[in-house]
Design an enzyme around this catalytic site. Sequence first.
Site, PDB file in Angstrom:
ATOM      1  N   GLY A  79       0.819  -1.198   0.000  1.00 48.10           N
ATOM      2  CA  GLY A  79       0.000   0.000   0.000  1.00 48.10           C
ATOM      3  C   GLY A  79       0.857   1.253   0.000  1.00 48.10           C
ATOM      4  N   CYS A  80       0.234   2.393  -0.276  1.00 51.71           N
ATOM      5  CA  CYS A  80       0.986   3.645  -0.377  1.00 51.71           C
ATOM      6  C   CYS A  80       1.480   4.116   0.987  1.00 51.71           C
ATOM      7  CB  CYS A  80       0.129   4.713  -1.053  1.00 51.71           C
ATOM      8  SG  CYS A  80      -1.519   4.922  -0.349  1.00 51.71           S
ATOM      9  N   TYR A  81       0.590   4.204   1.968  1.00 49.78           N
ATOM     10  CA  TYR A  81       1.034   4.567   3.310  1.00 49.78           C
ATOM     11  C   TYR A  81       2.073   3.573   3.851  1.00 49.78           C
ATOM     12  CZ  TYR A  81      -2.710   8.075   4.106  1.00 49.78           C
ATOM     13  OH  TYR A  81      -3.540   9.175   4.064  1.00 49.78           O
TER      14      TYR A  81
END
Length: 349
Positions: free
Chosen positions: A153-155
């Site tokens: 995921g990005c986070y």
Amino acid sequence: MEDQDVNISIIGATGYSGVELVRLLLTHPEANIAAVYSNSQTGKTMQEVYPHLTHIFTDDLAEIDCARIQKEADVVFIATPSGVSGKLVPQLLDGKLKVIDVSGDFRLATPDLYKQWYGKETAGQEYIDQAIYGLSEWNAEAIKETNLLANPGCYPTATLLSLLPLLQENLIDGKSIIVDAKSGVTGAGRGASLGTHFCEVNESISAYKVGKHQHTPEIEQTLTQFTGQDVLLSFTPHLVPMNRGILTTSYAALKDDVTAENIAEAYVKAYEGKPFVRLRPGAYPKTKEVYGSNYCDIAWHVDERTGRVIILAVIDNVVKGAAGQAVQNMNLMFGLPEMTGLTFTPVYP
């Protein structure tokens, strides 16, 4: 692979991650986009959905056909909303087709954990067990051997790259970590909602999913998996009125007698020779400084007064946090140089 293009299919090509994959792969010297798929936009062309692709990429959007993809592609990227790829992957895996899931259905260790945090069903345990977590800088050898890759995921990408070196060297308390994260609106996807409406987002910053964001278990699970340290963290995401970018500010208590030199040495040891992580000790990285690129910039500040370290990391959430890292992983999976097709300079200003 030498002197042979990698044939690529993209499922979910009309989302932000999907169209970013198109942008990156069009200039990748070893890539050939064989077909693009979107059940919601079937029959349209990519340039109809995204006019900036006019005369550049005009392919028709086809309805998802797993049998066709198995025949035409060496690798398929799945850039769909959560809950979709879990149904598609069992139909796609055939022993030779490589699958890179950008959506998140294979990141968590069990279907029950996925349902708890995402509120949806995913594939069975036998498929989750086949998936390799695609944090490129930390899992390259396993990535090279897999046919099913769970793109981070990005986070989690920004947070994990920030914290892993310090946990690996046992420099911080894994149960003291607090992560304050801020993201541009593309992180919410292209679908319209009140929460991403211009009038709701503009000239405002807001926290959301406090204490219950679905990336929390992904971060904790991966930190423990790669370092063996027990981790329990507080993660709070915020929405910022900008298109792209993530800034994470992570706080952690230092172990006894840990010095600023120890912290610096841990980062250098972890990322020496890792071209997409740029170490900037003592700096204040801005999301604008990695805009449109596959870089993650990391800075750290040791607060001797409180006995904590504060780590800042910035990425472009659509590139290093999604499509760029997916292409980086594709390069590893096909034996290509890791930076192939990703050497562009950040867009500034």
